[in-house]
Design a protein around this motif. Structure first.
Motif, PDB file in Angstrom:
ATOM      1  N   SER A 356       8.970   5.733  59.408  1.00 48.58           N
ATOM      2  CA  SER A 356       8.706   5.088  57.974  1.00 48.58           C
ATOM      3  C   SER A 356      10.303   4.808  57.531  1.00 48.58           C
ATOM      4  O   SER A 356      11.235   4.648  58.401  1.00 48.58           O
ATOM      5  CB  SER A 356       8.463   6.086  57.336  1.00 48.58           C
ATOM      6  N   GLU A 394       4.830   7.653  60.680  1.00 46.75           N
ATOM      7  CA  GLU A 394       5.342   9.080  60.843  1.00 46.75           C
ATOM      8  C   GLU A 394       6.320   8.941  59.691  1.00 46.75           C
ATOM      9  O   GLU A 394       7.445   8.534  59.529  1.00 46.75           O
ATOM     10  CB  GLU A 394       6.127   9.413  62.103  1.00 46.75           C
ATOM     11  N   SER A 395       5.748   9.461  58.606  1.00 47.51           N
ATOM     12  CA  SER A 395       6.432   9.495  57.124  1.00 47.51           C
ATOM     13  C   SER A 395       7.584  10.496  57.190  1.00 47.51           C
ATOM     14  O   SER A 395       7.059  11.571  57.270  1.00 47.51           O
ATOM     15  CB  SER A 395       5.505   9.524  56.110  1.00 47.51           C
ATOM     16  N   ILE A 397       9.575  13.407  55.673  1.00 48.64           N
ATOM     17  CA  ILE A 397       9.772  14.401  54.504  1.00 48.64           C
ATOM     18  C   ILE A 397      11.222  14.374  54.034  1.00 48.64           C
ATOM     19  O   ILE A 397      11.897  14.735  54.643  1.00 48.64           O
ATOM     20  CB  ILE A 397       9.077  15.736  54.985  1.00 48.64           C
ATOM     21  N   LEU A 403       7.039  12.331  50.504  1.00 41.80           N
ATOM     22  CA  LEU A 403       6.844  11.589  51.409  1.00 41.80           C
ATOM     23  C   LEU A 403       7.773  10.167  50.973  1.00 41.80           C
ATOM     24  O   LEU A 403       7.882   9.825  49.730  1.00 41.80           O
ATOM     25  CB  LEU A 403       5.554  11.023  51.731  1.00 41.80           C
ATOM     26  N   ALA A 418       3.399  13.722  58.698  1.00 40.01           N
ATOM     27  CA  ALA A 418       4.552  13.948  57.849  1.00 40.01           C
ATOM     28  C   ALA A 418       5.403  14.517  58.800  1.00 40.01           C
ATOM     29  O   ALA A 418       5.029  15.963  59.154  1.00 40.01           O
ATOM     30  CB  ALA A 418       4.367  14.766  56.697  1.00 40.01           C
ATOM     31  N   ALA A 438       5.253  18.830  51.215  1.00 46.07           N
ATOM     32  CA  ALA A 438       4.797  17.698  52.080  1.00 46.07           C
ATOM     33  C   ALA A 438       3.179  18.115  52.626  1.00 46.07           C
ATOM     34  O   ALA A 438       2.337  17.091  52.624  1.00 46.07           O
ATOM     35  CB  ALA A 438       5.556  17.628  53.189  1.00 46.07           C
ATOM     36  N   ASN A 441       0.895  17.443  49.831  1.00 48.66           N
ATOM     37  CA  ASN A 441       0.414  15.792  49.511  1.00 48.66           C
ATOM     38  C   ASN A 441      -0.770  15.417  50.020  1.00 48.66           C
ATOM     39  O   ASN A 441      -1.148  15.731  51.130  1.00 48.66           O
ATOM     40  CB  ASN A 441       1.627  14.992  50.171  1.00 48.66           C
ATOM     41  N   THR A 444      -1.359  13.398  53.294  1.00 49.83           N
ATOM     42  CA  THR A 444      -0.573  14.009  54.519  1.00 49.83           C
ATOM     43  C   THR A 444      -1.730  14.672  55.495  1.00 49.83           C
ATOM     44  O   THR A 444      -2.629  15.403  55.063  1.00 49.83           O
ATOM     45  CB  THR A 444       0.439  15.164  54.617  1.00 49.83           C
TER      46      THR A 444
END
Length: 554
Positions: A356, A394-395, A397, A403, A418, A438, A441, A444
């Motif tokens: 990300s 692949e965000s 954290i 995110l 995440a 996270a 969220n 996720t």
């Protein structure tokens, strides 16, 4: 006892390099480097020179002369002690890596946030060095090679690093001594993620073994009549236990599990014939057969049935490759080539999860590039059907647990992994707040490499595993078992508890190139130790079941 010129020169050299790494006064750093050079070339010991004459030596300034006197008087250099105290040990180790000078190490530490050679090797494997000034493809390859050489000489190995060598040595012994038996045992057959030694039980005499090893460039380090320890050019410790032929099976069995596991069986084992095969031993003990990888926790003996054991995941039971990085971020292969490699290997789907936007060091995707990638994936899916490529990311954290995309962007992905990649030194309280937020969220889907550890290099950040598992179950978030041999995170020791509570796990290779798909196997070997059942592993879901999982999550 006086201190030698060489030792004094080394102190000045290290001080100069560390000042460059810390980006301190460059003029002083150069003067100390010059002093080191001068000292190293002197033909007379500094301790024999009158103190007042030190100030007039060519190449030695006033500051350096004062430091030489301090060293001669105390054996220490306070300026060096001070700068060493604020330098991570891993940064000091980097000075031993060929091809890494102070300026490159400063970039690695200050700009990349890397503090150990293991982390650096991982970054090389992810092609991250090439994103920084002074690091080309050749430099990155050379640094990786130098680090691997350095690590081999430390005597600690990842399972993946030592596996080929262990199997090769088994073949060598069998070929060289066809009339003798060599039974491998110990941590290797238990599939431990890291190893310090390879162990065999043999009926070959110690003299015969010692002769063979000496003739083949092995150094015999210890011998006591029944046990021999040796090390070869590969720096792997080999341990041999000599026993009569009819005792081999029992001795190998006794060394095939943890001390806690074997202690519960030891007394009963002594009443059995010593040459029974493992399967027969468990049968005589009225127990299901426990493969060596399960011989860790004695609790298994009470909990696992033959049916449970038969359901443990196997290497051929992965249906899709989840968590991969393409050349859109820090991977090396195109999405199309990765998809075609999956098809050729018989997989049903591929999850592309490039980095990300916060992962600038990995060429992470901004919002515009996400749209372009999604359009490209749509085109590939039309072309490659019925194979399916899933849109993921692949965000990162962030520090507060958010995110790094808006909900409107996150909603465009099929699934979101995440992961924490930065600020790994939080307290447990802060780390838990970050991770729990996270997990909560709604976008996720998978919690990536939960502790961020790198085996033999970096401890994971502190987390309460039980609370993380409970939170993931409550919010229907799968927990990754990152299969990269240097991660294997979630650790196998938590797999059984996560599974028993009802968590869904996912063995993912975190592959940055096609060859990295094969790392999935190491995740499986680790997961087996925790008794992971195939039905509880997300990457074992077939395409239809995987699509259903995503629909329900969204």
């Amino acid at each position: 006892m006086s201190i030698s010129n060489g030792a004094i020169s080394d102190m000045f050299t290290l001080l100069s390099k560390l000042m460059d790494i810390h980006q301190e006064n460059s003029f002083k750093a150069k003067s100390y480097a010059s002093a080191a050079f001068t000292i190293d070339k002197l033909t007379i010991d500094l301790s024999e020179i009158p103190r007042e004459q030190l100030f007039s030596l060519k190449g030695i300034g006033e500051s350096s002369a004062k430091k030489i006197i301090e060293i001669l008087d105390t054996g220490r250099l306070s300026a060096l002690d001070e700068i060493v105290s604020k330098t991570p040990p891993g940064i000091l180790e980097m000075l031993q890596i060929k091809g890494l000078g102070p300026k490159k190490i400063s970039t690695i530490w200050k700009e990349m946030g890397i503090e150990s050679i293991g982390e650096l090797l991982y970054a090389c494997n992810e092609n991250r060095l090439m994103l920084y000034k002074g690091f080309g493809e050749k430099t990155q390859a050379n640094v990786a090679e130098a680090i691997e050489y350095f690590l081999r000489n430390q005597g600690h190995f990842l399972f993946a690093e030592i596996e080929t060598y262990a199997l090769h040595m088994q073949e060598v012994f069998e070929k060289q001594f066809p009339s003798n038996r060599f039974q491998g045992t110990g941590d290797f057959i238990r599939q431990m993620p890291t190893l310090d030694e390879l162990v065999w039980v043999t009926d070959l005499s110690m003299d015969g073994l010692k002769k063979f090893l000496s003739e083949n460039a092995f150094e015999v380090q210890e011998e006591n009549g029944t046990t021999l320890r040796a090390i070869g050019q590969e720096k792997v410790k080999l341990v041999f236990h000599a026993v009569p032929s009819n005792q081999i099976q029992r001795e190998a069995f006794l060394k095939s599990g943890s001390e806690a596991f074997m202690s519960t069986l030891h007394e009963k084992l002594m009443s059995l014939e010593p040459d029974l095969k493992d399967e027969e031993v468990f049968k005589r003990l009225s127990l299901p057969y426990f493969p060596a990888y399960l011989r860790e926790d004695p609790v298994h003996l009470q909990k696992l049935t033959a049916t449970d054991i038969s359901e443990i995941i196997q290497p051929d039971q992965i249906k899709g490759i989840i968590h991969t990085h393409s050349d859109w971020s820090d991977g090396t292969d195109t999405i199309e080539n990765m998809a075609k490699a999956c098809i050729a290997a018989g997989y049903e789907y591929l999850v592309i999860s490039d980095h990300s936007k916060s992962a600038f060091y990995a060429n992470g995707l901004n919002e515009e590039r996400i749209k372009a990638q999604h359009q490209y994936i749509d085109e590939l899916n039309a072309k490659l059907a019925p194979f399916r490529i899933f849109k993921s990311v692949e965000s990162d954290i962030l520090n507060d647990g958010a995110l790094d995309y808006s909900d409107s962007i996150l909603s465009t992905f099929d699934l979101v992994i995440a992961s924490v990649h930065s600020n790994l030194k939080m307290s447990e309280e802060k780390a838990m707040e970050r991770l729990i937020r996270a997990i909560e969220n709604p976008f996720t889907t998978i919690l990536g490499h939960p502790t961020g550890r790198l085996l033999l290099s970096r401890k994971g950040y502190p987390i309460d595993h039980k609370k993380i598992i409970d939170a993931c179950i409550a919010h229907k978030v799968a927990i990754e078992i990152n299969a990269h041999p240097r991660r294997l995170d979630l650790d196998w020791s938590w797999v059984a508890q996560a599974q028993e509570k009802g968590a869904l796990l996912s063995i993912n290779p975190d592959a940055h190139y096609i060859e990295g798909f094969k790392d999935t196997r190491y995740g499986i070997l680790a997961a087996q130790k925790g008794g992971l059942r195939t039905k509880n592993n997300l990457s074992s879901f077939g395409l239809d079941e995987f699509e259903k999982f995503i629909r329900l999550k969204k």
